[in-house]
Write a protein that holds these residues in place. Structure first.
Motif: not given
Lengths: 358, 234, 294
Positions: C93-104
């Protein structure tokens, strides 16, 4: 009830009182924003049951919110929507559509839970992601238009004689005149305040339900599944039952939240529940803290206010997104356990200090 | 000066202390055994040397203190660690495993393949075989061969007998002995099977609960009945 | 019949783009176990770099592409070292959210630096068609397909026959054993991210001429890439390429010959593919089903 639980109940009542008093101190507009916090809080509670407790990752809870929201919209609205020969008209009292919306969404979630049993981790995340991306398209699909209102959406409170708090604009002075609404003998002057009280009443009730549900054997079983499915199963926890139940419960919560969102925006269309909503719900659960309950409020505050705050930092095109993304990454690096994890760490630190002092 | 020296080495896995001040020395050209029961800290000792686990205390190899070096760096100093469970790349071929063994060396490896094939003749004919389809004994030999590809100064061997039939274990220890005699390879071997380890090693340390309980030349330890009964189980 | 071939060729071209991005996803997943939701936005961002080199700095098109690929590689390596490495041991989950942060971040940055205006992007291939036996074949399509094929072949050779390629494969399979033989696993993973970013940049450069350059241009492509990766097997590089091509051709043919599937249903069909494959055979067509050892 144990003493610690009595204390917790007491704290809860105090918090509830504070929540009810808050509108006295904040502007009308803020009340609306905090109403949204309440809506997200409900959705996060549900998603947490699924992801924080049984460890099933869902990137698609916005879709369940959409199901709940559209259920309420269809039932409340007088737009003449039809399904299989039956025309919907607003016979039902608005408030009861909320739990009904939750139920419809909950059943959908429960049913999805069965095929979801075959998927783990990232695969489940991808599957739920696919559903959430597909949902707006499905709603827009022409064959469903008479039922969902298609791309044009559904207005909840358009027609005559709807029992909803109204605001009208004085045609001469252009001031907004609000007719006061009565809830349980309380007179609430504006739609936003009414919304606030509605959302937070539901939120507090659902929080209490979640707390009662998760504190005993059920909660332990769910947590066991998250930590090790194999161990849980060997200890006699029926994986299939609990996992599908978790999906159903979390979808129910999402449906209720979606329903409230529909009432709040008074209008739903396919873009009311985009994929970004699903993503931000997951963000909210992680920021609040997986497996925690009341710290999820912080998650809800995060997803409601951070985009707005980011816009204050800079209104240049694209800048708010960059700010949001940077903060998100920093939060993940600094507090992977969310606010709940941070509080736990503080607790350990202070208790250590206490023991050293002795 | 010893090729490898440990002084007061401590290591922990989270809150559990696995090594509680271990000191030992291995001379150039020696075969030294580390013995003891399960959980005594034998594997952790090897891991401390190769840098696979965080440790404190002093470790000096070939005159150089190892400090906080990680496994990649220690490998470059000439220490080859064959871990518990062999660490073979099961999805790769025998040849690729050998190539990886020679990673720290430059240039062609054909000579080295020939060299290790002298000790393990079957390797030359099965270079294309998937390492995962080899038998347990063959995998252990492949792990050894891989370690040899880099011309190491010292070999750390972790429980070579694990899961192998006695006859295969004998063969492996025979080869280790041969390597030590012919190439002067220094070996630190961790073993549960104390009997066979003491036959091959010249010196041994017995660990108990993360500390050195007894140490001495192998013959002495093997002859000492009370040591054998209390620590070595036979 | 002519229509059929035209659709197949067009499908192979769009499929090649899906394949490139899917291969990037698979590379990163195999190496670091992470699904990089930001792969599309990284591709878009690097495409903007190419555009600005051509438009604002007057670079020759091919030179600009070359510089962009180098930049993309550096970007991938840099991201892995700074943002991904600290969360190596964290939950999925942490990694998923970090990559989502990168998307933004990438999406916002593109809009911030270059504005969200839709722009034209030069195509490396001529805008002509060849007519063979009554079938009109777009040179752009052929070029796209061949470029991706060549790139995949080069990468395959790199992984199979070079020392670093071997070390990369080993690091993904067994990082601990790799360290023991002296492989600097951390840097290998970083190189994996770099190569994935290069694949993404190529996908972006090949997409931009037809869909035009704007910050959201790769979002649909990313979803198709997910579908392709899931179809082929999320850990199978061959599967990613095969899946991409199959999806590209399949979508075109379904769109042409199945009545109720219009252009607006292409995406949902791809999503349906994801769902069906995940439910029937999560490992994909060419992936290995993982048996868990108790």
């Amino acid at each position: 009830m144990k003493r610690s639980e009595l204390i917790r109940a007491g704290v809860f009542l105090l918090a509830a009182a504070a929540v009810f008093l808050l509108p006295r101190f904040i502007s009308d507009f803020r009340a609306q924003e905090f109403a949204y916090v309440g809506i997200y809080f409900i959705a996060l509670l549900g998603l947490n049951v699924l992801t924080g407790f049984t460890g099933q990752i869902s990137l698609g809870h916005g879709a369940f919110m959409a199901i709940g929201g559209y259920t309420t919209a269809i039932l409340i609205s007088d737009q003449g929507l039809k399904l299989g020969g039956h025309t919907f008209s607003s016979d039902m009292k608005d408030i009861w559509t909320i739990p009904l919306a939750g139920l419809v969404a909950g059943i959908a979630g429960f049913l999805f839970g069965f095929p979801a049993l075959r998927l783990t981790g990232l695969y489940l995340a991808l599957a739920t992601f696919a559903i959430a991306v597909a949902m707006p398209g499905l709603i827009k699909y022409d064959r469903f238009e008479t039922f969902t209102g298609g791309g044009g959406g559904i207005n909840l409170f358009e027609s005559e004689g709807r029992t909803r708090p109204t605001e009208t604009t004085d045609p001469i002075t252009f001031e907004t005149i609000s007719e006061p609404i009565k809830i349980l003998g309380l007179e609430v002057p504006t739609f936003n305040e009414w919304l606030y009280y509605l959302c937070w009443t539901v939120a507090l009730v659902m929080f209490a339900v979640a707390w009662l549900l998760l504190r005993g054997r059920t909660g332990r079983s769910l947590r066991a599944i998250r930590d090790s499915e194999l161990a849980a199963a060997s200890s006699g926890v029926n994986l299939a039952t609990y996992k599908t139940l978790a999906f159903g419960i979390s979808a129910f919560y999402a449906g209720v939240a979606g329903s409230l969102l529909a009432i709040a925006t008074t209008f739903v269309n396919p873009d009311t529940y985009p994929i970004t909503l699903s993503i931000f719900l997951l963000v909210g659960v992680v920021v609040g803290g997986l497996g925690s309950l009341w710290p999820l409020v912080f998650g809800a505050i995060f997803i409601q206010f951070l985009p707005l705050w980011a816009q204050e930092v800079s209104k240049a095109q694209g800048a708010p997104a960059v700010v949001y993304g940077v903060i998100l990454i920093l939060v993940m690096l600094a507090m992977p356990g969310g606010v709940a994890g941070l509080l736990r760490r503080l607790q350990v630190l202070t208790s250590r200090g206490y023991h050293r002092g002795r | 000066m010893a090729l490898l020296e440990l002084r007061g080495v401590e290591a922990r896995y989270g809150p559990v202390r696995a090594l509680d001040g271990v000191s030992l020395a291995v001379e150039q050209g020696q075969i030294v055994a580390v013995l003891g029961a399960n959980g005594a800290g034998k594997t952790t000792t090897l891991r401390s040397i190769s840098g696979t686990v965080k440790r404190s205390g002093q470790i000096v190899f070939d005159g150089k203190p190892l400090g906080r070096r990680g496994p990649e760096s220690v490998a470059r100093l000439g220490v080859a660690h064959v871990p518990e469970g062999r660490g073979t790349f099961a999805e790769m071929s025998v040849e690729e495993n050998l190539k990886l063994g020679a990673y720290v060396k430059r240039g062609a490896i054909d000579d080295d393949v020939a060299r290790v094939s002298a000790y393990f003749p079957w390797i030359a004919t099965r270079l294309d075989q998937h390492a995962g389809t080899l038998s347990g004994g063959e995998q252990q030999m492949l792990a050894l061969a891989r370690a040899l590809m880099s011309h190491p100064r010292m070999l750390l061997l972790d429980e070579p007998s694990l899961g192998l039939a006695p006859i295969v274990t004998r063969e492996i220890f025979r080869i280790v002995s041969e390597l030590n005699e012919k190439e002067g390879l220094t070996v630190l071997v961790v073993e549960q099977n104390a009997a066979i380890a003491l036959e091959v090693a010249s010196y041994a340390y017995v660990l108990e609960v993360g500390k050195v309980a007894v140490s001495g030349p192998s013959e002495e330890l093997a002859r000492n009945e009370s040591v054998r009964k209390s620590y070595l189980g036979y | 019949m002519a229509e059929f071939f035209q659709q197949v060729v067009a499908g192979l071209a769009s499929g090649a783009i899906f394949a490139a991005l899917a291969l990037a996803l698979v590379l990163i997943h195999r190496a670091t176990g992470v699904i990089n939701f930001a792969q599309g936005e990284m591709a878009m961002f690097t495409t903007y770099i190419a555009w600005t080199l051509i438009e604002n700095h007057g670079l020759n098109m091919w030179l600009a592409f070359a510089v962009t690929l180098v930049f993309a590689f550096g970007l991938g390596v840099g991201l892995q070292r700074t943002v991904i490495r600290p969360i190596e041991r964290a939950s999925i989950l942490t990694t998923v959210i970090v990559t989502i942060g990168l998307v933004l971040i990438f999406n916002g940055l593109a809009g911030l630096i270059w504005s969200a205006e839709v722009r034209a992007f030069p195509s490396p291939f001529p805008n002509d068609t060849w007519v063979i036996g009554g079938v009109a074949i777009s040179q752009q399509d052929v070029g796209t397909f061949l470029v991706v094929l060549a790139l995949v072949a080069i990468l395959w050779a790199f992984f199979q026959f070079t020392k670093i390629g071997l070390a990369l494969r080993a690091s993904a399979l067994n990082p601990d054993a790799s360290r023991l033989v002296g492989v600097r696993v951390g840097w290998m993973l970083a190189i994996g991210w770099g190569l994935a970013a290069v694949l993404g940049a190529v996908a972006g450069i090949l997409t931009a001429p037809t869909v035009f350059l704007d910050p959201n241009m790769m979002q649909a492509v990313l979803i198709y890439a997910f579908a392709a990766a899931v179809l082929g097997g999320i850990d199978s590089p061959f599967g990613a390429v095969a899946g991409g091509l199959m999806l590209g051709v399949g979508l075109n043919l379904i769109g042409t010959y199945v009545d109720f599937v219009g252009a607006s249903l292409r995406l949902p069909v791809a999503l349906l593919v994801i769902l069906v494959v995940l439910l029937v055979k999560p490992a994909g067509l060419f992936g290995k089903t993982v048996t868990r050892r108790v």
